[in-house]
Design an enzyme around this catalytic site. Structure first.
Site, PDB file in Angstrom:
ATOM      1  N   LYS A 130       0.825  -1.220   0.000  1.00  0.00           N
ATOM      2  CA  LYS A 130       0.000   0.000   0.000  1.00  0.00           C
ATOM      3  C   LYS A 130       0.855   1.265   0.000  1.00  0.00           C
ATOM      4  O   LYS A 130       0.455   2.275  -0.579  1.00  0.00           O
ATOM      5  CB  LYS A 130      -0.967   0.007   1.189  1.00  0.00           C
ATOM      6  CG  LYS A 130      -2.075  -1.012   1.028  1.00  0.00           C
ATOM      7  CD  LYS A 130      -3.275  -0.709   1.900  1.00  0.00           C
ATOM      8  CE  LYS A 130      -4.420  -1.647   1.535  1.00  0.00           C
ATOM      9  NZ  LYS A 130      -5.567  -1.509   2.412  1.00  0.00           N
ATOM     10  N   LYS A 154      -4.835 -10.913  -5.823  1.00  0.00           N
ATOM     11  CA  LYS A 154      -6.033 -10.967  -4.966  1.00  0.00           C
ATOM     12  C   LYS A 154      -7.152 -10.081  -5.505  1.00  0.00           C
ATOM     13  O   LYS A 154      -6.875  -8.969  -5.976  1.00  0.00           O
ATOM     14  CB  LYS A 154      -5.632 -10.494  -3.560  1.00  0.00           C
ATOM     15  CG  LYS A 154      -6.707 -10.686  -2.511  1.00  0.00           C
ATOM     16  CD  LYS A 154      -6.318 -10.067  -1.174  1.00  0.00           C
ATOM     17  CE  LYS A 154      -6.591  -8.591  -1.116  1.00  0.00           C
ATOM     18  NZ  LYS A 154      -6.784  -8.053   0.241  1.00  0.00           N
ATOM     19  N   LYS A 156     -11.149  -4.594  -3.284  1.00  0.00           N
ATOM     20  CA  LYS A 156     -12.105  -3.508  -3.535  1.00  0.00           C
ATOM     21  C   LYS A 156     -11.399  -2.254  -4.021  1.00  0.00           C
ATOM     22  O   LYS A 156     -12.026  -1.382  -4.607  1.00  0.00           O
ATOM     23  CB  LYS A 156     -12.984  -3.233  -2.315  1.00  0.00           C
ATOM     24  CG  LYS A 156     -12.279  -2.973  -1.008  1.00  0.00           C
ATOM     25  CD  LYS A 156     -13.318  -2.620   0.055  1.00  0.00           C
ATOM     26  CE  LYS A 156     -13.282  -3.501   1.277  1.00  0.00           C
ATOM     27  NZ  LYS A 156     -12.126  -3.314   2.154  1.00  0.00           N
TER      28      LYS A 156
HETATM   29  N1  AQP Z   1      -9.833 -11.644  -2.283  1.00  0.00           N
HETATM   30  C1  AQP Z   1     -10.147 -12.044  -1.057  1.00  0.00           C
HETATM   31  N2  AQP Z   1     -10.377 -13.359  -0.818  1.00  0.00           N
HETATM   32  C2  AQP Z   1     -10.714 -13.778   0.438  1.00  0.00           C
HETATM   33  N3  AQP Z   1     -10.862 -12.948   1.495  1.00  0.00           N
HETATM   34  C3  AQP Z   1     -10.648 -11.633   1.286  1.00  0.00           C
HETATM   35  N4  AQP Z   1     -10.706 -10.563   2.097  1.00  0.00           N
HETATM   36  C4  AQP Z   1     -10.406  -9.435   1.401  1.00  0.00           C
HETATM   37  N5  AQP Z   1     -10.153  -9.751   0.123  1.00  0.00           N
HETATM   38  C5  AQP Z   1     -10.289 -11.118   0.023  1.00  0.00           C
HETATM   39  C6  AQP Z   1     -11.042 -10.634   3.508  1.00  0.00           C
HETATM   40  O1  AQP Z   1     -12.061  -9.676   3.769  1.00  0.00           O
HETATM   41  C7  AQP Z   1     -11.913  -9.194   5.105  1.00  0.00           C
HETATM   42  C8  AQP Z   1     -11.996  -7.724   5.127  1.00  0.00           C
HETATM   43  O2  AQP Z   1     -10.922  -7.135   4.419  1.00  0.00           O
HETATM   44  P1  AQP Z   1     -10.650  -5.580   4.588  1.00  0.00           P
HETATM   45  O3  AQP Z   1     -11.693  -4.808   3.953  1.00  0.00           O
HETATM   46  O4  AQP Z   1     -10.435  -5.254   6.003  1.00  0.00           O
HETATM   47  O5  AQP Z   1      -9.287  -5.331   3.872  1.00  0.00           O
HETATM   48  P2  AQP Z   1      -8.468  -6.131   2.855  1.00  0.00           P
HETATM   49  O6  AQP Z   1      -8.143  -7.475   3.354  1.00  0.00           O
HETATM   50  O7  AQP Z   1      -7.298  -5.266   2.512  1.00  0.00           O
HETATM   51  O8  AQP Z   1      -9.489  -6.272   1.636  1.00  0.00           O
HETATM   52  P3  AQP Z   1      -9.488  -5.529   0.269  1.00  0.00           P
HETATM   53  O9  AQP Z   1     -10.756  -5.840  -0.433  1.00  0.00           O
HETATM   54  O10 AQP Z   1      -8.232  -5.868  -0.481  1.00  0.00           O
HETATM   55  O11 AQP Z   1      -9.511  -4.019   0.708  1.00  0.00           O
HETATM   56  P4  AQP Z   1      -8.597  -2.849   0.276  1.00  0.00           P
HETATM   57  O12 AQP Z   1      -8.595  -2.907  -1.210  1.00  0.00           O
HETATM   58  O13 AQP Z   1      -9.262  -1.652   0.843  1.00  0.00           O
HETATM   59  O14 AQP Z   1      -7.246  -3.112   0.876  1.00  0.00           O
HETATM   60  C9  AQP Z   1     -10.588  -9.738   5.637  1.00  0.00           C
HETATM   61  O15 AQP Z   1     -10.864 -10.852   6.468  1.00  0.00           O
HETATM   62  C10 AQP Z   1      -9.881 -10.187   4.393  1.00  0.00           C
HETATM   63  O16 AQP Z   1      -8.988 -11.255   4.642  1.00  0.00           O
END
Ligand code: AQP
Length: 347
Positions: A123, A206, A209
């Site tokens: 990030k 991965k 969002k």
């Molecule tokens: N691709 C994924 N597959 C399985 N689990 C996922 N999680 C996120 N992406 C996947 C799980 O969702 C929960 C919440 O995640 P978060 O919003 O706190 O942040 P993150 O893990 O960083 O998810 P994103 O979507 O990638 O968000 P951004 O883009 O904002 O960083 C967690 O339990 C995560 O493991």
């Protein structure tokens, strides 16, 4: 003077997890987190689920959008089966123990631990000196979220494994430094076929969002046509589906679609292969699209209904915060005693 508190080594089972309001939720968030959160709740375990807005602001968020997204994530929790009467559902910034404990844990954790986190490196990118201090300290706040409730189990996706290991290190160091058995060392729960849902455009990345390409993900707010179109256009290879799960090795895009199907249908990948061995993607993709629409459609409809009632969502979050605070406050008061701070008293 109050003596430091010694608690028993056996902690009652308590589940905590959170999601950042940093954008619209994806199928990855649903399968890797939300769906499993609801399963834990329905196993009769004590469950706390949190919209982690303090985490979201580690990168810039438009204030009005952050409020909207916080409500949207709360709506997604409820639409995915989280019952605010059974689970404690709240947003992080309404329970001040998270930020207070995070400060104490900032003083327990080491800076070098933070620099090693792959999420920080991803990030912060090349210009890490210019990222917020909060982004570096993110894992320490996450440790506080979990330990504020003496959580024993944390359901997360695979991407959060490293942060969970750090939480365990912080809990151990706190206990060791202060000579107490105060915090449990929480266990990550990383289970099922969809612990790492991958991008529809690149099966080695991965699904996220915050990916700039909307075609890389299915959003929980997508309508049926959009879901079908994104799955139709998902990257695949020219081979038909193999006879066995092992045949998916080295085929990340195909493996991803099979895992998504398995997780949505509550099957194992092997069961999906038994059904679709030898099938072309021209057959498999429409079946996957139908399944995704069948499973996600009711969630999207319920989210839309709830989003039309923001006051109702705010009231649910407010009640959740009161319940969360009632658990976290006495734990943080004990932390103050252990660390040597004078706890506040009614005068
Ligand atoms: N691709 C994924 N597959 C399985 N689990 C996922 N999680 C996120 N992406 C996947 C799980 O969702 C929960 C919440 O995640 P978060 O919003 O706190 O942040 P993150 O893990 O960083 O998810 P994103 O979507 O990638 O968000 P951004 O883009 O904002 O960083 C967690 O339990 C995560 O493991």
């Amino acid at each position: 003077m109050t003596e430091p508190v010694q608690t028993p080594q056996v902690f009652p089972t308590r589940v905590f997890s959170g999601i950042q309001p940093s954008g619209s939720l994806t199928l990855g968030n649903y399968l890797g987190a939300l769906k499993r959160f609801a399963q834990k709740q329905n196993e009769g375990i004590e469950t706390l689920y949190c919209v982690v807005d303090l985490h979201a602001i580690t990168v810039w968020q438009e204030p009005a959008k952050l409020r909207q997204q916080t409500r949207e994530i709360a709506a997604a929790f409820i639409a995915s089966g989280i019952d605010p009467k059974k689970s404690v559902l709240f947003n992080q910034s309404q329970v001040s123990a998270h930020a207070e404990l995070a400060w104490v844990l900032n003083c327990v954790a080491r800076i070098g631990w933070m620099y090693r986190m792959t999420q920080f490196k991803d990030k912060a990118g090349a210009n890490s000196e210019n990222s917020s201090l909060g982004l570096l300290a993110y894992p320490s706040l996450m440790a506080a979220d979990i330990l504020a409730y003496k959580t024993t189990h944390v359901p997360v996706g695979e991407d959060q494994k490293q942060h969970l290991e750090l939480t365990r290190d912080i809990a151990n160091k706190f206990n060791h430094d202060y000579g107490v058995k105060f915090f449990p060392v929480p266990e990550p729960l990383i289970e099922g076929a969809a612990t790492r849902v991958m991008s529809l455009r690149d099966g080695t990345k991965k699904m996220s969002k915050s990916d700039p390409s909307d075609a890389s993900r299915i959003n929980l707010t997508d309508d049926a046509d959009t879901i079908a179109k994104k799955i139709r256009k998902a990257k695949t290879d020219p081979e038909p589906l193999p006879e066995s799960v092992e045949g998916l090795d080295g085929r990340p895009d195909a493996k991803n679609l099979v895992n998504i199907y398995a997780a949505l249908a509550d099957l194992t990948p092997a069961q999906v292969m038994a059904q679709y061995a030898g099938a072309q993607f021209g057959t498999f993709k429409p079946a996957l699209a139908d399944l995704a629409v069948e499973k996600l459609g009711p969630i999207t409809a319920e989210m839309n209904r709830l989003m039309a009632e923001p006051d109702e969502i705010d009231a649910i979050l407010g009640r959740g915060a009161e319940r969360a605070d009632a658990i976290a406050r006495p734990i943080f008061d004990d932390v103050k005693d252990i660390v040597g701070m004078i706890r506040s008293r009614q005068v």
